[in-house]
Enzyme design. Structure first.
Site, short mmCIF file in Angstrom:
data_model
loop_
_atom_site.label_atom_id
_atom_site.label_comp_id
_atom_site.label_asym_id
_atom_site.label_seq_id
_atom_site.Cartn_x
_atom_site.Cartn_y
_atom_site.Cartn_z
N GLY A 72 1.74 -8.45 9.78
CA GLY A 72 1.69 -9.10 8.47
C GLY A 72 2.81 -10.07 8.15
CD GLU A 127 7.19 -3.99 5.88
OE1 GLU A 127 6.19 -4.72 6.03
OE2 GLU A 127 7.17 -2.77 6.05
CG ASP A 187 0.63 -0.39 -1.45
OD1 ASP A 187 0.84 0.20 -2.52
OD2 ASP A 187 -0.53 -0.58 -1.02
CB VAL A 229 -2.73 -9.26 -1.96
CG1 VAL A 229 -2.68 -9.10 -3.46
CG2 VAL A 229 -1.60 -8.48 -1.30
CG ASP A 234 -5.22 -7.47 8.01
OD1 ASP A 234 -4.25 -6.88 7.51
OD2 ASP A 234 -6.09 -6.87 8.68
NE ARG A 272 -3.45 -10.16 10.74
CZ ARG A 272 -2.94 -9.01 10.29
NH1 ARG A 272 -2.02 -9.03 9.36
NH2 ARG A 272 -3.37 -7.87 10.76
P1 IMP Z 1 3.08 0.91 2.48
O1 IMP Z 1 3.47 1.76 3.65
O2 IMP Z 1 2.05 1.59 1.62
O3 IMP Z 1 4.23 0.39 1.68
O4 IMP Z 1 2.28 -0.34 3.05
C1 IMP Z 1 2.88 -1.28 3.85
C2 IMP Z 1 1.91 -1.94 4.81
O5 IMP Z 1 0.53 -1.73 4.44
C3 IMP Z 1 2.11 -3.42 4.76
O6 IMP Z 1 3.07 -3.83 5.71
C4 IMP Z 1 0.72 -3.97 5.04
O7 IMP Z 1 0.51 -4.08 6.42
C5 IMP Z 1 -0.22 -2.92 4.48
N1 IMP Z 1 -0.65 -3.25 3.11
C6 IMP Z 1 -0.32 -2.60 1.97
N2 IMP Z 1 -0.90 -3.16 0.91
C7 IMP Z 1 -1.63 -4.20 1.38
C8 IMP Z 1 -2.46 -5.21 0.75
O8 IMP Z 1 -2.66 -5.27 -0.48
N3 IMP Z 1 -3.03 -6.12 1.58
C9 IMP Z 1 -2.84 -6.12 2.93
N4 IMP Z 1 -2.07 -5.20 3.55
C10 IMP Z 1 -1.47 -4.26 2.78
#
Ligand code: IMP
Length: 173
Positions: A42, A96, A100, A150, A156, A162
């Site tokens: 990403g 990053e 999320d 998003v 993606d 992307r």
């Molecule tokens: P976390 O571990 O929940 O903080 O998510 C982090 C990873 O999840 C990011 O590096 C993204 O690869 C993916 N991700 C989380 N939310 C989204 C989104 O809204 N769109 C696309 N990828 C996401």
């Protein structure tokens, strides 16, 4: 523009913000040995644009983790491949695409700390308003965004979108 997407952050706003972030990073790391580490897949576009604005010598490396399947978090972060160069004693800036739940970032911080960098800072293009208690670990944030799925500018949906120059969210999401 994709008809099924609402633009949340325009290409122009992304580029302006990147120039500002780069200036800040350059000041903060002046005279240090900076290693910029991108989280694939990403962060690849964001990192490519950001490093080209940072006017100082720096090294780039990448690692890859995954936790999402079919746009849903599995809750388990898996290291697909690690970075290749030692970072012991170096100043590391982790790049990053989005924070999320914060699970990926927590996992990566723990992992990178074991490699004994001199310092470890984090730059994320996006920070989702999910209430994750990790915001104080993110040193540089491009944009705070609402809790929607998003895509674009590196992010993606099932491998697609992307390459869009902006960040969009699916209409109705
Ligand atoms: P976390 O571990 O929940 O903080 O998510 C982090 C990873 O999840 C990011 O590096 C993204 O690869 C993916 N991700 C989380 N939310 C989204 C989104 O809204 N769109 C696309 N990828 C996401």
């Amino acid at each position: 523009m994709e008809k099924n997407l609402d633009v949340l952050v325009s290409a122009e706003d992304i580029q302006k913000r990147i120039a500002t972030l780069a200036r800040q990073i350059q000041q903060d790391f002046s005279g240090r040995q900076l290693v910029v580490v991108g989280v694939l897949k990403g962060a690849f576009i964001f990192m490519a644009d950001l490093v080209r604005h940072i006017k100082m010598p720096l090294a780039c490396d990448f690692l890859r983790v995954s936790s999402y399947e079919k746009d849903q978090s599995t809750g388990v972060v898996r290291m697909d491949f690690d970075m290749t160069q030692p970072i012991a004693g170096k100043d590391v800036l982790l790049i990053e695409d989005i924070v999320d739940s914060g699970r990926t970032l927590s996992y990566l911080l723990k992992h990178l700390e074991t490699k004994k960098p001199a310092s470890l800072k984090v730059c994320s293009l996006l920070y989702k308003e999910t209430g994750a208690q990790i915001k104080n670990r993110v040193d540089y944030i491009g944009f705070d965004i609402p809790n929607r799925y998003v895509v674009g500018y590196g992010l993606d949906s099932e491998g697609l979108y992307r390459s869009l120059p902006y960040v969009g969210a699916f209409k109705g999401s």
